[in-house]
Write a protein that holds these residues in place. Structure first.
Motif, PDB file in Angstrom:
ATOM      1  N   ILE A  15      37.773 -25.735 -21.137  1.00  0.00           N
ATOM      2  CA  ILE A  15      36.336 -25.878 -20.853  1.00  0.00           C
ATOM      3  C   ILE A  15      35.525 -24.959 -21.762  1.00  0.00           C
ATOM      4  CG2 ILE A  15      34.574 -25.471 -19.089  1.00  0.00           C
ATOM      5  CD1 ILE A  15      36.561 -26.534 -17.035  1.00  0.00           C
ATOM      6  N   GLN A  16      36.034 -23.746 -21.981  1.00  0.00           N
ATOM      7  CA  GLN A  16      35.316 -22.810 -22.866  1.00  0.00           C
ATOM      8  C   GLN A  16      35.246 -23.366 -24.285  1.00  0.00           C
ATOM      9  OE1 GLN A  16      37.118 -18.974 -23.297  1.00  0.00           O
ATOM     10  NE2 GLN A  16      35.311 -18.099 -24.278  1.00  0.00           N
ATOM     11  N   ARG A  17      36.336 -23.922 -24.802  1.00  0.00           N
ATOM     12  CA  ARG A  17      36.330 -24.519 -26.142  1.00  0.00           C
ATOM     13  C   ARG A  17      35.368 -25.696 -26.197  1.00  0.00           C
ATOM     14  NH1 ARG A  17      41.917 -23.698 -25.798  1.00  0.00           N
ATOM     15  NH2 ARG A  17      42.244 -25.873 -25.320  1.00  0.00           N
ATOM     16  N   LEU A  18      35.327 -26.493 -25.149  1.00  0.00           N
ATOM     17  CA  LEU A  18      34.415 -27.630 -25.087  1.00  0.00           C
ATOM     18  C   LEU A  18      32.963 -27.162 -25.078  1.00  0.00           C
ATOM     19  CD1 LEU A  18      34.152 -30.703 -24.812  1.00  0.00           C
ATOM     20  CD2 LEU A  18      34.164 -30.382 -22.328  1.00  0.00           C
ATOM     21  N   GLN A  19      32.651 -26.109 -24.327  1.00  0.00           N
ATOM     22  CA  GLN A  19      31.294 -25.570 -24.288  1.00  0.00           C
ATOM     23  C   GLN A  19      30.880 -25.030 -25.658  1.00  0.00           C
ATOM     24  OE1 GLN A  19      31.642 -22.666 -21.177  1.00  0.00           O
ATOM     25  NE2 GLN A  19      30.939 -24.083 -19.580  1.00  0.00           N
ATOM     26  N   ILE A  20      31.771 -24.338 -26.329  1.00  0.00           N
ATOM     27  CA  ILE A  20      31.457 -23.799 -27.659  1.00  0.00           C
ATOM     28  C   ILE A  20      31.232 -24.931 -28.655  1.00  0.00           C
ATOM     29  CG2 ILE A  20      32.422 -22.503 -29.617  1.00  0.00           C
ATOM     30  CD1 ILE A  20      33.708 -20.645 -27.528  1.00  0.00           C
ATOM     31  N   GLY A  21      32.035 -25.959 -28.593  1.00  0.00           N
ATOM     32  CA  GLY A  21      31.863 -27.110 -29.484  1.00  0.00           C
ATOM     33  C   GLY A  21      30.548 -27.828 -29.247  1.00  0.00           C
ATOM     34  N   VAL A  22      30.222 -28.064 -27.980  1.00  0.00           N
ATOM     35  CA  VAL A  22      28.962 -28.737 -27.649  1.00  0.00           C
ATOM     36  C   VAL A  22      27.786 -27.859 -28.050  1.00  0.00           C
ATOM     37  CG1 VAL A  22      27.529 -29.562 -25.733  1.00  0.00           C
ATOM     38  CG2 VAL A  22      29.937 -30.193 -25.846  1.00  0.00           C
ATOM     39  N   GLY A  23      27.893 -26.560 -27.824  1.00  0.00           N
ATOM     40  CA  GLY A  23      26.823 -25.634 -28.235  1.00  0.00           C
ATOM     41  C   GLY A  23      26.619 -25.645 -29.743  1.00  0.00           C
ATOM     42  N   GLY A  24      27.699 -25.706 -30.497  1.00  0.00           N
ATOM     43  CA  GLY A  24      27.592 -25.785 -31.957  1.00  0.00           C
ATOM     44  C   GLY A  24      26.920 -27.072 -32.407  1.00  0.00           C
ATOM     45  N   LEU A  25      27.308 -28.189 -31.778  1.00  0.00           N
ATOM     46  CA  LEU A  25      26.682 -29.467 -32.128  1.00  0.00           C
ATOM     47  C   LEU A  25      25.195 -29.470 -31.801  1.00  0.00           C
ATOM     48  CD1 LEU A  25      29.407 -32.042 -31.008  1.00  0.00           C
ATOM     49  CD2 LEU A  25      28.691 -31.488 -33.340  1.00  0.00           C
ATOM     50  N   VAL A  26      24.819 -28.941 -30.631  1.00  0.00           N
ATOM     51  CA  VAL A  26      23.416 -28.897 -30.233  1.00  0.00           C
ATOM     52  C   VAL A  26      22.624 -28.011 -31.189  1.00  0.00           C
ATOM     53  CG1 VAL A  26      21.843 -28.065 -28.424  1.00  0.00           C
ATOM     54  CG2 VAL A  26      23.816 -29.470 -27.820  1.00  0.00           C
TER      55      VAL A  26
END
Length: 102
Positions: A15-26
């Motif tokens: 979940i942490q990796r997913l949050q970091i990835g989504v944050g980078g995309l945003v």
């Protein structure tokens, strides 16, 4: 026994990796959007400006000095007076200066 994937990790790590990835995309989408707004604004400003716009003040208008008009500083002449240049090189021992003290 099941072999774990090297980056599998626990559920919280995923979940942490997913949050970091989504944050980078945003953040990238936000950065591209801001850059697009700036470029559009620059293009619009360039399109609405008048090329070779005329000056808003006269170029040959005399410049008034408020301090000189008030008498605080002396009124300077429009052109500087030329001082005669000394002939030959000026050496400290031979130059114009105070005579040596005795």
């Amino acid at each position: 026994m099941r072999a774990r994937a090297p980056l599998g990790g626990s559920r919280s790590e995923a979940i942490q990796r997913l949050q970091i990835g989504v944050g980078g995309l945003v953040s990238m989408v936000l950065l591209v959007g801001v850059a697009n707004i700036v470029i559009d604004s620059a293009r619009e400003t360039e399109a609405t400006t008048v090329p070779e716009a005329a000056a808003t003040v006269e170029a040959d208008a005399p410049q008034n000095d408020p301090l000189a008009d008030a008498g605080i500083v002396p009124d300077l002449p429009a052109e500087a007076e030329e001082e005669p240049l000394p002939e030959g090189p000026v050496v400290p021992e031979q130059g114009e200066g105070l005579p040596p003290a005795e």
